[in-house]
Motif scaffolding. Sequence first.
Motif, PDB file in Angstrom:
ATOM      1  N   ILE A  56      -7.581  -5.053  -4.928  1.00 26.86           N
ATOM      2  CA  ILE A  56      -6.227  -4.522  -4.776  1.00 26.86           C
ATOM      3  C   ILE A  56      -6.305  -3.023  -5.024  1.00 26.86           C
ATOM      4  O   ILE A  56      -6.752  -2.590  -6.093  1.00 26.86           O
ATOM      5  CB  ILE A  56      -5.243  -5.186  -5.754  1.00 26.86           C
ATOM      6  CG1 ILE A  56      -5.189  -6.694  -5.502  1.00 26.86           C
ATOM      7  CG2 ILE A  56      -3.845  -4.550  -5.607  1.00 26.86           C
ATOM      8  CD1 ILE A  56      -4.388  -7.460  -6.543  1.00 26.86           C
ATOM      9  N   TRP A  57      -5.894  -2.258  -4.028  1.00 27.66           N
ATOM     10  CA  TRP A  57      -5.933  -0.795  -4.072  1.00 27.66           C
ATOM     11  C   TRP A  57      -4.521  -0.252  -4.264  1.00 27.66           C
ATOM     12  O   TRP A  57      -3.609  -0.642  -3.545  1.00 27.66           O
ATOM     13  CB  TRP A  57      -6.459  -0.251  -2.751  1.00 27.66           C
ATOM     14  CG  TRP A  57      -7.857  -0.634  -2.415  1.00 27.66           C
ATOM     15  CD1 TRP A  57      -8.287  -1.826  -1.887  1.00 27.66           C
ATOM     16  CD2 TRP A  57      -9.005   0.179  -2.547  1.00 27.66           C
ATOM     17  NE1 TRP A  57      -9.637  -1.785  -1.702  1.00 27.66           N
ATOM     18  CE2 TRP A  57     -10.106  -0.571  -2.088  1.00 27.66           C
ATOM     19  CE3 TRP A  57      -9.222   1.476  -3.004  1.00 27.66           C
ATOM     20  CZ2 TRP A  57     -11.400  -0.066  -2.085  1.00 27.66           C
ATOM     21  CZ3 TRP A  57     -10.506   1.985  -2.987  1.00 27.66           C
ATOM     22  CH2 TRP A  57     -11.575   1.209  -2.541  1.00 27.66           C
ATOM     23  N   LEU A  58      -4.367   0.672  -5.189  1.00 30.32           N
ATOM     24  CA  LEU A  58      -3.132   1.447  -5.319  1.00 30.32           C
ATOM     25  C   LEU A  58      -3.465   2.852  -4.838  1.00 30.32           C
ATOM     26  O   LEU A  58      -4.326   3.522  -5.410  1.00 30.32           O
ATOM     27  CB  LEU A  58      -2.636   1.477  -6.765  1.00 30.32           C
ATOM     28  CG  LEU A  58      -1.373   2.310  -7.000  1.00 30.32           C
ATOM     29  CD1 LEU A  58      -0.186   1.730  -6.237  1.00 30.32           C
ATOM     30  CD2 LEU A  58      -1.064   2.408  -8.486  1.00 30.32           C
TER      31      LEU A  58
ATOM     32  N   GLY B  78       5.105  -4.416 -13.085  1.00 26.55           N
ATOM     33  CA  GLY B  78       4.098  -5.433 -13.399  1.00 26.55           C
ATOM     34  C   GLY B  78       3.057  -5.602 -12.303  1.00 26.55           C
ATOM     35  O   GLY B  78       2.364  -6.614 -12.255  1.00 26.55           O
ATOM     36  N   ILE B  79       2.941  -4.607 -11.441  1.00 23.59           N
ATOM     37  CA  ILE B  79       1.960  -4.661 -10.359  1.00 23.59           C
ATOM     38  C   ILE B  79       0.582  -4.368 -10.943  1.00 23.59           C
ATOM     39  O   ILE B  79       0.406  -3.425 -11.703  1.00 23.59           O
ATOM     40  CB  ILE B  79       2.326  -3.644  -9.254  1.00 23.59           C
ATOM     41  CG1 ILE B  79       3.685  -4.032  -8.652  1.00 23.59           C
ATOM     42  CG2 ILE B  79       1.231  -3.565  -8.201  1.00 23.59           C
ATOM     43  CD1 ILE B  79       4.302  -2.957  -7.795  1.00 23.59           C
ATOM     44  N   ARG B  80      -0.374  -5.169 -10.565  1.00 23.02           N
ATOM     45  CA  ARG B  80      -1.747  -4.987 -11.042  1.00 23.02           C
ATOM     46  C   ARG B  80      -2.619  -4.551  -9.867  1.00 23.02           C
ATOM     47  O   ARG B  80      -2.410  -4.976  -8.739  1.00 23.02           O
ATOM     48  CB  ARG B  80      -2.279  -6.287 -11.632  1.00 23.02           C
ATOM     49  CG  ARG B  80      -1.470  -6.752 -12.830  1.00 23.02           C
ATOM     50  CD  ARG B  80      -2.172  -7.893 -13.523  1.00 23.02           C
ATOM     51  NE  ARG B  80      -1.371  -8.454 -14.583  1.00 23.02           N
ATOM     52  CZ  ARG B  80      -1.274  -7.957 -15.802  1.00 23.02           C
ATOM     53  NH1 ARG B  80      -1.927  -6.869 -16.117  1.00 23.02           N
ATOM     54  NH2 ARG B  80      -0.526  -8.554 -16.705  1.00 23.02           N
ATOM     55  N   TRP B  81      -3.596  -3.711 -10.169  1.00 23.73           N
ATOM     56  CA  TRP B  81      -4.525  -3.254  -9.150  1.00 23.73           C
ATOM     57  C   TRP B  81      -5.904  -3.116  -9.762  1.00 23.73           C
ATOM     58  O   TRP B  81      -6.066  -3.037 -10.968  1.00 23.73           O
ATOM     59  CB  TRP B  81      -4.057  -1.930  -8.532  1.00 23.73           C
ATOM     60  CG  TRP B  81      -3.925  -0.814  -9.518  1.00 23.73           C
ATOM     61  CD1 TRP B  81      -4.911   0.042  -9.932  1.00 23.73           C
ATOM     62  CD2 TRP B  81      -2.764  -0.439 -10.244  1.00 23.73           C
ATOM     63  NE1 TRP B  81      -4.419   0.922 -10.856  1.00 23.73           N
ATOM     64  CE2 TRP B  81      -3.093   0.646 -11.072  1.00 23.73           C
ATOM     65  CE3 TRP B  81      -1.451  -0.913 -10.283  1.00 23.73           C
ATOM     66  CZ2 TRP B  81      -2.176   1.263 -11.918  1.00 23.73           C
ATOM     67  CZ3 TRP B  81      -0.540  -0.306 -11.123  1.00 23.73           C
ATOM     68  CH2 TRP B  81      -0.913   0.771 -11.930  1.00 23.73           C
ATOM     69  N   ASP B  82      -6.892  -3.102  -8.868  1.00 23.62           N
ATOM     70  CA  ASP B  82      -8.280  -2.954  -9.284  1.00 23.62           C
ATOM     71  C   ASP B  82      -8.752  -1.508  -9.188  1.00 23.62           C
ATOM     72  O   ASP B  82      -9.529  -1.053 -10.017  1.00 23.62           O
ATOM     73  CB  ASP B  82      -9.189  -3.837  -8.413  1.00 23.62           C
ATOM     74  CG  ASP B  82      -8.794  -5.299  -8.478  1.00 23.62           C
ATOM     75  OD1 ASP B  82      -8.707  -5.835  -9.594  1.00 23.62           O
ATOM     76  OD2 ASP B  82      -8.548  -5.893  -7.401  1.00 23.62           O
TER      77      ASP B  82
ATOM     78  N   ALA C 171      -7.193  -6.515   6.024  1.00 22.57           N
ATOM     79  CA  ALA C 171      -6.546  -6.354   4.713  1.00 22.57           C
ATOM     80  C   ALA C 171      -5.032  -6.430   4.881  1.00 22.57           C
ATOM     81  O   ALA C 171      -4.505  -6.309   5.985  1.00 22.57           O
ATOM     82  CB  ALA C 171      -6.942  -5.006   4.102  1.00 22.57           C
ATOM     83  N   ARG C 172      -4.352  -6.619   3.772  1.00 22.32           N
ATOM     84  CA  ARG C 172      -2.887  -6.623   3.745  1.00 22.32           C
ATOM     85  C   ARG C 172      -2.408  -5.243   3.315  1.00 22.32           C
ATOM     86  O   ARG C 172      -3.018  -4.615   2.449  1.00 22.32           O
ATOM     87  CB  ARG C 172      -2.377  -7.671   2.762  1.00 22.32           C
ATOM     88  CG  ARG C 172      -2.746  -9.084   3.167  1.00 22.32           C
ATOM     89  CD  ARG C 172      -2.371 -10.087   2.109  1.00 22.32           C
ATOM     90  NE  ARG C 172      -0.916 -10.255   2.084  1.00 22.32           N
ATOM     91  CZ  ARG C 172      -0.268 -10.932   1.141  1.00 22.32           C
ATOM     92  NH1 ARG C 172      -0.932 -11.480   0.141  1.00 22.32           N
ATOM     93  NH2 ARG C 172       1.048 -11.050   1.175  1.00 22.32           N
ATOM     94  N   TYR C 173      -1.293  -4.789   3.916  1.00 25.16           N
ATOM     95  CA  TYR C 173      -0.734  -3.475   3.587  1.00 25.16           C
ATOM     96  C   TYR C 173       0.702  -3.633   3.090  1.00 25.16           C
ATOM     97  O   TYR C 173       1.546  -4.198   3.768  1.00 25.16           O
ATOM     98  CB  TYR C 173      -0.760  -2.547   4.800  1.00 25.16           C
ATOM     99  CG  TYR C 173      -0.041  -1.241   4.544  1.00 25.16           C
ATOM    100  CD1 TYR C 173      -0.478  -0.382   3.532  1.00 25.16           C
ATOM    101  CD2 TYR C 173       1.070  -0.885   5.271  1.00 25.16           C
ATOM    102  CE1 TYR C 173       0.198   0.804   3.267  1.00 25.16           C
ATOM    103  CE2 TYR C 173       1.735   0.300   5.025  1.00 25.16           C
ATOM    104  CZ  TYR C 173       1.303   1.134   4.023  1.00 25.16           C
ATOM    105  OH  TYR C 173       1.965   2.294   3.752  1.00 25.16           O
ATOM    106  N   PHE C 174       0.934  -3.125   1.875  1.00 22.68           N
ATOM    107  CA  PHE C 174       2.270  -3.103   1.286  1.00 22.68           C
ATOM    108  C   PHE C 174       2.708  -1.651   1.152  1.00 22.68           C
ATOM    109  O   PHE C 174       2.077  -0.865   0.443  1.00 22.68           O
ATOM    110  CB  PHE C 174       2.270  -3.772  -0.091  1.00 22.68           C
ATOM    111  CG  PHE C 174       2.108  -5.261  -0.027  1.00 22.68           C
ATOM    112  CD1 PHE C 174       3.217  -6.087  -0.064  1.00 22.68           C
ATOM    113  CD2 PHE C 174       0.849  -5.832   0.088  1.00 22.68           C
ATOM    114  CE1 PHE C 174       3.069  -7.469   0.001  1.00 22.68           C
ATOM    115  CE2 PHE C 174       0.692  -7.202   0.154  1.00 22.68           C
ATOM    116  CZ  PHE C 174       1.809  -8.025   0.106  1.00 22.68           C
ATOM    117  N   ASN C 175       3.777  -1.300   1.846  1.00 22.36           N
ATOM    118  CA  ASN C 175       4.296   0.060   1.812  1.00 22.36           C
ATOM    119  C   ASN C 175       5.267   0.219   0.641  1.00 22.36           C
ATOM    120  O   ASN C 175       6.120  -0.634   0.415  1.00 22.36           O
ATOM    121  CB  ASN C 175       5.038   0.361   3.121  1.00 22.36           C
ATOM    122  CG  ASN C 175       5.382   1.815   3.249  1.00 22.36           C
ATOM    123  OD1 ASN C 175       4.504   2.645   3.405  1.00 22.36           O
ATOM    124  ND2 ASN C 175       6.666   2.129   3.169  1.00 22.36           N
ATOM    125  N   LEU C 176       5.125   1.317  -0.090  1.00 25.11           N
ATOM    126  CA  LEU C 176       6.093   1.674  -1.121  1.00 25.11           C
ATOM    127  C   LEU C 176       7.240   2.378  -0.408  1.00 25.11           C
ATOM    128  O   LEU C 176       7.131   3.528  -0.014  1.00 25.11           O
ATOM    129  CB  LEU C 176       5.468   2.576  -2.186  1.00 25.11           C
ATOM    130  CG  LEU C 176       6.416   3.094  -3.268  1.00 25.11           C
ATOM    131  CD1 LEU C 176       7.165   1.972  -3.956  1.00 25.11           C
ATOM    132  CD2 LEU C 176       5.658   3.935  -4.270  1.00 25.11           C
TER     133      LEU C 176
END
Length: 97
Positions: free
Chosen positions: A3-5, A20-24, A58-63
Amino acid sequence: MTIWLVTRHPGAVEWAIRQGIRWDKHVAHLDPCEIAAGDTVIGSLPINLAAEICNRGARYFNLSLNLPAHLRGRELSVDELENCQAKLEEYYIRKIE
């Protein structure tokens, strides 16, 4: 699966923590070559990079924000992000050849 931020903004990092979002891995700028199938990328990326991420499986989540004009072009605090109704929205983007 990583998981990339992806953000260079401290307010966005703090917002993710509050949610509570977690990333690696946290990076200010993403090299799409590092993304593997099954990874998740969170950020606000140019559409061509988002498409490349999706193309790699990969999955992409936009802020996403409802950002008024007077707040554009400056650093936002975590409270300002919340006031702008920040949320993560998943997108699948592909380039049409």
